[in-house]
Design an enzyme around this catalytic site. Structure first.
Site, PDB file in Angstrom:
ATOM      1  N   CYS A   1       0.823  -1.204   0.000  1.00  0.00           N
ATOM      2  CA  CYS A   1       0.000   0.000   0.000  1.00  0.00           C
ATOM      3  C   CYS A   1       0.852   1.246   0.000  1.00  0.00           C
ATOM      4  O   CYS A   1       2.046   1.199  -0.234  1.00  0.00           O
ATOM      5  CB  CYS A   1      -0.890  -0.006   1.224  1.00  0.00           C
ATOM      6  SG  CYS A   1       0.090   0.152   2.716  1.00  0.00           S
TER       7      CYS A   1
ATOM      8  N   CYS B   1       6.742   1.350  14.803  1.00  0.00           N
ATOM      9  CA  CYS B   1       7.918   0.459  14.751  1.00  0.00           C
ATOM     10  C   CYS B   1       9.062   1.323  14.256  1.00  0.00           C
ATOM     11  O   CYS B   1       9.082   2.520  14.497  1.00  0.00           O
ATOM     12  CB  CYS B   1       7.650  -0.736  13.850  1.00  0.00           C
ATOM     13  SG  CYS B   1       7.291  -0.275  12.160  1.00  0.00           S
TER      14      CYS B   1
END
Ligand SMILES: [Zn+2]
Length: 362
Positions: free
Chosen positions: A184, A327
């Site tokens: 994406c 992250c």
């Protein structure tokens, strides 16, 4: 009558000629996905006179598509992609048949959608669709012209497992990758690279539809380009005798929707905005050693490796507060959100760019 001049530049090629053009006119090609890859595939196939082209896509045109999906215009935002594409392609070449199929490919409809076509062109951008297309095509004995782009790398191949010694996509990737699947906006790409790979796919479709002894499709080969340097490589891929799909008899192949949702549906937040969210809870899904080096002050640690083990979630995730998951770069966090969402947590937001972007903005 119009055909003679229209296709003159290709019929003068001895490899195509009148016979090749006849073959193109008779060909039925299904293009799955009318996105970055599907647009150039469709454009060149329609221009070349492929007689029947089906387009499968259930998305609407969105402003973020326009950077690379060259069949659509700004004014077409909100329209079904298949309708916008059909309009364009019919204007380009009124002598061919374009079928708009506003559906998402699923395990239930894949065989039905694909069975009437000779060649399948894979213009999808995620592993689950690619696996499904592969498995259905192997079952039906049809060739898939594969394309994929990620960042600056592009790949193409022809998977046609019913041909002698030819591999399928699962011979290359037997299983869904377990980590983050970049499918994406997070992964990013340049439209021109989608154009390169889509054009390679269109070329391969034409070679399959109008065969000639000098034209060698990418069957059993993975063609790779690194657009950083424009270096290209072609790797041999062999049939895996233990392949979980093409080693089976067609009737034994079962189609499944792989359970990886599209990360396009996961909401994300930019660094500046996230720094203004006073009451938000940050959840760090990196590993302990990365956390020990540095982390966002006040964040909670919940490593992705622990989440993927399927054991108990090591922290309490507050349901009454905005939870921002991060992250290192914003990719593993998407996977973590998918897992947490499957386990009943909702409203989780991905930190775009992750801890790297956060530190740079500090
Ligand atoms: Zn295989």
């Amino acid at each position: 009558m119009t055909n003679v001049n229209r296709y003159n530049r290709q019929t003068v090629l001895p490899e195509i000629g009148a016979e090749g053009q006849e073959n193109l006119t008779r060909a039925n090609v299904l293009v799955i996905g009318a996105g970055g890859l599907g647009c150039p595939v469709l454009q060149y196939l329609a221009a070349a006179g492929i007689g029947t082209i089906g387009i499968v896509d259930n998305d609407d045109v969105d402003v973020t598509n326009l950077q690379r999906q060259t069949l659509f215009t700004t004014a077409q935002q909100g329209q079904k992609k298949v309708d916008a594409a059909k309009n364009y392609l019919e204007a380009l070449n009124p002598d061919i048949e374009i079928r708009a199929i506003p559906e998402r490919l699923t395990a239930d409809n894949a065989l039905n959608l694909m069975k009437d076509y000779d060649i399948i062109a894979d213009g999808t951008d995620n592993f689950s669709a690619k696996f499904l297309i592969n498995d259905a095509a192997v079952k039906l004995g049809k060739p898939v012209v594969y394309g994929s782009i990620l960042g600056f790398e592009g790949q193409s191949s022809v998977f046609w497992a019913s041909q002698k010694d030819a591999p399928c996509y699962r011979c290359l990737h037997p299983k869904m990758p377990s980590g983050y699947v970049p499918n994406c906006a997070e992964a990013g790409t340049i439209g021109a690279l989608a154009g390169i790979i889509g054009s390679v796919q269109a070329m391969e479709v034409i070679k399959l539809a109008a065969p000639h002894e000098t034209l060698k499709p990418l069957t059993g080969k993975l063609w790779v380009i690194d657009a950083h340097t424009m270096e290209t490589n072609s790797y041999s891929i062999s049939k895996n005798p233990e392949c979980p799909v093409c080693s089976k008899k067609p009737e034994e192949i079962k189609l499944e929707d792989e359970n990886i949702s599209s990360c396009a549906a996961i909401p994300s937040i930019g660094i500046a905005e996230s720094k203004n969210k006073q009451d938000a809870i940050f959840i760090d899904v990196r590993e302990q050693n990365e956390w020990d080096e540095d982390h966002i002050e006040g964040a909670l640690l919940c490593p992705l490796s622990v989440l993927t083990e399927g054991t108990e979630i090591p922290i309490e995730i507050p349901s009454d507060k905005t939870c921002i998951i991060y992250c290192r770069s914003g990719k593993r966090s998407l996977k973590a959100i998918e897992i947490l969402t499957e386990r009943g947590h909702s409203g989780l937001i991905n930190l775009s760019g992750g801890f790297i972007a956060w530190s740079q903005a500090a």
